[in-house]
Design an enzyme around this catalytic site. Structure first.
Site: not given
Length: 347
Positions: A180, A267
């Site tokens: 991320e 995710e």
């Protein structure tokens, strides 16, 4: 004359039924799913990217659904034989993600040499167990607080050089090279990092699928769609948490896919973006419907008993395998029912 035609129609129907039955025998019978893609596990062999989809060597579209570990440094105990067997055999998961934090406490880049060695051993153990239990496995370079993947590019290249060399014989491995990116990191910066790391992996593994994080905690797939990386078997990450991310982010995802970008939701959670708070099953179901419609693979966060909404095991449960439904959290029960349904395990 009428009787003759009636008998002919009956014979035609019987012939069609016989042909249908023969077709089922030759293809192994029904493979249950409500999505456009059929359920396949890692026994289908190495995957590759075709258009916006994952496909197997026979060209069948494959959709991966499963669960991610929490940080391997903090919850290594769930990487075990019985747990992985249960995830595949009883839950219907066909993928597991091994989340290795980089910067946080005892992360790969913040811990000492022994910690790095232990994490690499755990990754290899996880890959072997996933292979044994017919699951694909994602090796996740889990950047978060470090924000910009270039902060540890040297370490990332060394790690993926070693892993791709040692794991090249496994056809179930997928590499996620930056979880991320955040804190204002641009797609241009991510792209520069990704091209360098991809080149390193390709020295040892020419065909593995490689998944790349996108700006703003892997939400800005539109930026990647406007300037994708050239190369084969490359996908782009989108993450969501259903109580926070709703139609706007879904529309961004579908627009990117419609532009030809292969998206992988490595995710997601059904709570808010903190990984905690109230869950939103209705919004989660909308996400699932859209991902299934577009053939997008999706992996839930997280396999642990941490006291937070996104953990699939109750914090009161000390077990590391053999989980009963009553020992699962609200998200855990939702995920259990979802995976079983998509894998055709429900009666």
């Amino acid at each position: 004359m009428y009787l003759f035609h009636k008998k002919t129609k009956v014979l035609r129907v019987l012939a069609l039924l016989c042909a249908f039955a023969l077709g089922l025998c030759m293809t192994g019978g029904f493979q249950m799913t409500e999505a456009k893609t059929t359920y396949y596990d890692a026994s289908a062999g190495r995957l590759h990217v075709k258009g916006t989809k994952l496909v197997d060597k026979k060209g069948h579209e494959v959709q991966l659904r499963g669960v991610s570990t929490h940080g391997l440094s903090w919850y290594p105990q769930y990487v075990n034989d019985k747990c992985f067997a249960q995830l595949h055999d009883k839950w219907g998961a066909n993928v597991v993600r091994l989340a290795m934090y980089t910067e946080e406490y005892n992360g790969y880049c913040s811990g000492d040499a022994k910690n790095r060695s232990d994490l690499k051993k755990l990754i290899k153990k996880g890959v072997k167990l996933a292979k044994k239990h017919k699951m694909y496995v994602i090796v996740d370079w889990h950047i978060l607080s470090d924000g910009n993947p270039n902060s540890h590019k040297k370490e990332a290249k060394a790690f993926f050089k070693e892993m791709s060399k040692e794991l090249k014989g496994y056809n179930n491995v997928i590499y996620e090279i930056c979880n991320e990116p955040n804190n204002g990191t641009s797609w241009k910066e991510i792209k520069s990092y990704a091209k360098s790391v991809i080149s390193t992996i390709r020295e040892n593994d020419k065909k593995a699928v490689i998944v790349i994080g996108t700006p703003t905690w892997s939400q800005d797939v539109d930026q990647a769609a406007a300037d994708p990386i050239k190369g084969d078997n490359i996908m782009y990450v989108l993450h969501f948490y259903a109580a926070t991310h709703k139609a706007d982010l879904r529309n961004k995802m579908t627009a990117a896919i419609n532009k030809g970008l292969p998206v992988f939701v490595t995710e997601y959670g059904i709570c808010d973006a903190s990984g905690n708070g109230a869950i939103d099953k209705k919004e989660a179901d909308r996400w699932v419907q859209t991902m299934d419609e577009y053939g997008v693979s999706y992996i839930a966060w997280n396999l642990s008993n941490k006291q937070e909404s996104s953990s699939i095991i109750k914090s009161s449960c000390p077990k590391v395998s053999g989980f009963k439904k009553s020992e699962l959290s609200d998200e855990g029960r939702w995920l259990y029912n979802l995976l079983r349904k998509k894998a055709g395990l429900t009666k």
